[in-house]
Design an enzyme around this catalytic site. Structure first.
Site, PDB file in Angstrom:
ATOM      1  N   THR A 120      -0.532   2.464   6.678  1.00 34.28           N
ATOM      2  CA  THR A 120      -0.364   1.441   5.583  1.00 34.28           C
ATOM      3  C   THR A 120       0.352   0.191   5.824  1.00 34.28           C
ATOM      4  OG1 THR A 120      -0.538   3.010   3.985  1.00 34.28           O
ATOM      5  CG2 THR A 120       0.102   0.946   3.203  1.00 34.28           C
ATOM      6  N   HIS A 164      -7.553  12.169   5.347  1.00 33.86           N
ATOM      7  CA  HIS A 164      -8.904  12.137   5.987  1.00 33.86           C
ATOM      8  C   HIS A 164      -9.985  12.659   4.755  1.00 33.86           C
ATOM      9  CE1 HIS A 164      -6.854  11.609   9.641  1.00 33.86           C
ATOM     10  NE2 HIS A 164      -6.018  12.841   9.508  1.00 33.86           N
ATOM     11  N   ASP A 176       2.916   8.912   7.667  1.00 32.40           N
ATOM     12  CA  ASP A 176       4.040   8.189   8.104  1.00 32.40           C
ATOM     13  C   ASP A 176       4.150   7.460   9.477  1.00 32.40           C
ATOM     14  OD1 ASP A 176       5.522   8.495   5.786  1.00 32.40           O
ATOM     15  OD2 ASP A 176       6.949   9.763   6.405  1.00 32.40           O
TER      16      ASP A 176
HETATM   17  P1  GTP Z   1       1.067   7.932   4.511  1.00 33.58           P
HETATM   18  O1  GTP Z   1       0.109   6.730   3.984  1.00 33.58           O
HETATM   19  O2  GTP Z   1       2.116   8.347   3.957  1.00 33.58           O
HETATM   20  O3  GTP Z   1       0.388   8.869   5.462  1.00 33.58           O
HETATM   21  O4  GTP Z   1       1.744   6.966   5.586  1.00 33.58           O
HETATM   22  P2  GTP Z   1       1.463   5.904   6.596  1.00 33.58           P
HETATM   23  O5  GTP Z   1       0.955   6.252   7.970  1.00 33.58           O
HETATM   24  O6  GTP Z   1       0.658   4.839   5.583  1.00 33.58           O
HETATM   25  O7  GTP Z   1       2.806   5.087   6.808  1.00 33.58           O
HETATM   26  P3  GTP Z   1       3.589   3.811   6.269  1.00 33.58           P
HETATM   27  O8  GTP Z   1       2.818   2.451   6.719  1.00 33.58           O
HETATM   28  O9  GTP Z   1       3.614   4.181   4.718  1.00 33.58           O
HETATM   29  O10 GTP Z   1       5.058   3.850   6.900  1.00 33.58           O
HETATM   30  C1  GTP Z   1       5.738   4.870   6.968  1.00 33.58           C
HETATM   31  C2  GTP Z   1       7.240   4.519   7.224  1.00 33.58           C
HETATM   32  O11 GTP Z   1       7.170   4.088   8.801  1.00 33.58           O
HETATM   33  C3  GTP Z   1       7.766   3.364   6.346  1.00 33.58           C
HETATM   34  O12 GTP Z   1       9.034   3.694   6.017  1.00 33.58           O
HETATM   35  C4  GTP Z   1       7.524   2.038   7.127  1.00 33.58           C
HETATM   36  O13 GTP Z   1       8.374   1.046   7.095  1.00 33.58           O
HETATM   37  C5  GTP Z   1       7.647   2.717   8.689  1.00 33.58           C
HETATM   38  N1  GTP Z   1       7.057   1.793   9.699  1.00 33.58           N
HETATM   39  C6  GTP Z   1       5.880   1.729   9.821  1.00 33.58           C
HETATM   40  N2  GTP Z   1       5.530   0.868  10.937  1.00 33.58           N
HETATM   41  C7  GTP Z   1       6.848   0.889  11.467  1.00 33.58           C
HETATM   42  C8  GTP Z   1       7.128  -0.092  12.478  1.00 33.58           C
HETATM   43  O14 GTP Z   1       6.281  -0.719  13.450  1.00 33.58           O
HETATM   44  N3  GTP Z   1       8.445   0.089  13.006  1.00 33.58           N
HETATM   45  C9  GTP Z   1       9.265   0.480  12.282  1.00 33.58           C
HETATM   46  N4  GTP Z   1      10.588   0.701  12.608  1.00 33.58           N
HETATM   47  N5  GTP Z   1       9.037   1.271  11.142  1.00 33.58           N
HETATM   48  C10 GTP Z   1       7.650   1.402  10.757  1.00 33.58           C
HETATM   49 MG    MG Z   2      -0.314   4.922   3.908  1.00 33.32          MG
END
Ligand code: GTP
Ligand code: MG
Length: 371
Positions: free
Chosen positions: A95, A138, A91
């Site tokens: 992505t 990972h 999170d």
């Molecule tokens: P996993 O694949 O589950 O490990 O997560 P991830 O690291 O790919 O994170 P993802 O891109 O799914 O983002 C997780 C959450 O954070 C989502 O609800 C996004 O909308 C939020 N998010 C990501 N980047 C930002 C950012 O720059 N600002 C804010 N406010 N929220 C963000």
């Molecule tokens: Mg992801």
């Protein structure tokens, strides 16, 4: 090493096996007719009996494949795009960052927003290409390294500014270090009101990632995937690190690389996304990956566009495999289709032997007594 049975050795010399056994006994070795003796011992025995020994080692096809790999000369090498992997805690925005960079939006279509596939894409910044490989957690990174594949040149460590260093952040650091891959830190979510990039930097000093402004040599970029803030700067830094790394490859040789992901598609059969790491992969090439093989029937770039060839650092989808090759498997192309099939036969045999070993019932003494 090489061995031969007493019987076979005697047959080669057209003498009685008893004579070989006698000679071995004189040399202090008690052997039976079916016993395997090593090449050195066989040579001594044969010499004593007045024979000359000529040991011919039959190389297996796998070894022949490795030996056929040409050494690249400096003049044959060209600069190739860096291959970048985004790593970090759940999170923290891996992505989202990847999507923001390529102006797509995969997150919304993903179930629960969790990455469920490995993708590989290429973007262009200021006329220079960068290849991104998206790994789910990972696991893929580890699987690839276990197979000896080194896919990543640069790791982007994503850390949410409102969360800081977490267990998987530390894991990612360890993976990158074990793979001797330079790390660029991307402090993400700086748009959030409770974002605290300074805290993240402090926490990272404990893991020896120290920003340049504090006298260290780690590049930090503060970004917001959501607001598409500072993404250009991040790409800039990737290109800078790539320039220092001088990543090169020879495009004019048989293609080799790694399977990034693969699946069985209902209509198209086995589909594999591969990353070409050296050489140029072409439609019509005979390709092998594990026990999967075939003639490349068609190739698509990350946008789905058909391409007829793919050079170093280019990810492409490949059609034509006989079966689904495992992710992380190395792929090779061979000019001689017959040779390619011999390698596959050999690999099948090895695989079967290993499976037999695994399934063979193990009987211990206790089992026998307890019956
Ligand atoms: P996993 O694949 O589950 O490990 O997560 P991830 O690291 O790919 O994170 P993802 O891109 O799914 O983002 C997780 C959450 O954070 C989502 O609800 C996004 O909308 C939020 N998010 C990501 N980047 C930002 C950012 O720059 N600002 C804010 N406010 N929220 C963000
Ligand atoms: Mg992801």
């Amino acid at each position: 090493g090489e061995t031969i049975t007493v019987k076979a050795l005697a047959e080669r010399m057209c003498i009685n096996a008893g004579e070989v056994i006698k000679k071995l006994m004189e040399l202090g070795t008690l052997a039976t007719i079916n016993q395997e003796i090593d090449a050195d011992t066989a040579t001594i025995v044969a010499n004593e009996l007045g024979f000359e020994v000529n040991i011919k080692v039959e190389l297996d096809k796998e070894t022949q494949l490795m030996m056929a790999e040409p050494e690249d000369e400096e003049k044959d090498l060209i600069t190739r795009p860096p291959v970048v992997t985004i790593m970090g805690h759940v999170d923290h925005g891996k992505t989202s960052l990847l999507d923001a960079i390529r102006h797509a939006n995969v997150t919304a279509s993903e179930a629960g927003g969790i990455t469920q596939h490995i993708g590989a894409y290429q973007v262009e910044h200021k006329g220079k290409k960068i290849t991104f490989v998206d790994t789910p957690g990972h696991a893929a990174f580890t699987a690839m390294r276990a197979r000896g594949a080194k896919v990543t040149d640069i790791a982007i460590l994503v850390i949410a500014a409102d969360d800081g260093v977490m267990p998987q952040t530390v894991e990612a650091i360890n993976h990158a270090r074990a793979a001797k891959v330079p790390i660029i830190v991307a402090i993400n979510k700086i748009d959030k009101p409770d974002a605290n990039p300074e805290k993240v930097k402090r926490e990272l000093t404990e893991h020896n990632l120290i920003p340049e402004e504090w006298g260290g040599d780690t590049i930090f970029v503060e970004v917001s995937a959501k607001q598409k803030q500072n993404l250009g700067e991040l790409l800039e830094m990737i290109l800078l690190v790539a320039e220092i790394g001088e990543y090169k490859a020879n495009p004019n040789r048989a293609a080799r690389g790694t399977v990034i992901e693969a699946e069985l598609d209902k209509g198209r059969g086995p589909v594999a996304t591969v990353l070409v790491q050296t050489g140029t992969l072409k439609v019509g090439d005979f390709i092998i990956a594990g026990v999967a093989y075939g003639k490349v029937r068609a190739m698509m770039d990350y946008t789905g566009r058909r391409v007829s060839k793919a050079g170093p650092s280019m990810p492409v989808e490949v059609l034509g495999f006989s079966e689904v090759p495992p992710a992380g498997e190395l792929f090779y192309t061979v000019e001689d289709e017959k040779f390619g099939k011999q390698i596959i036969d050999e690999r099948f045999k090895k695989k079967r032997e290993e499976e037999l070993k695994l399934t063979a019932p193990k009987v211990s003494l206790e089992d026998l007594f307890n019956q």
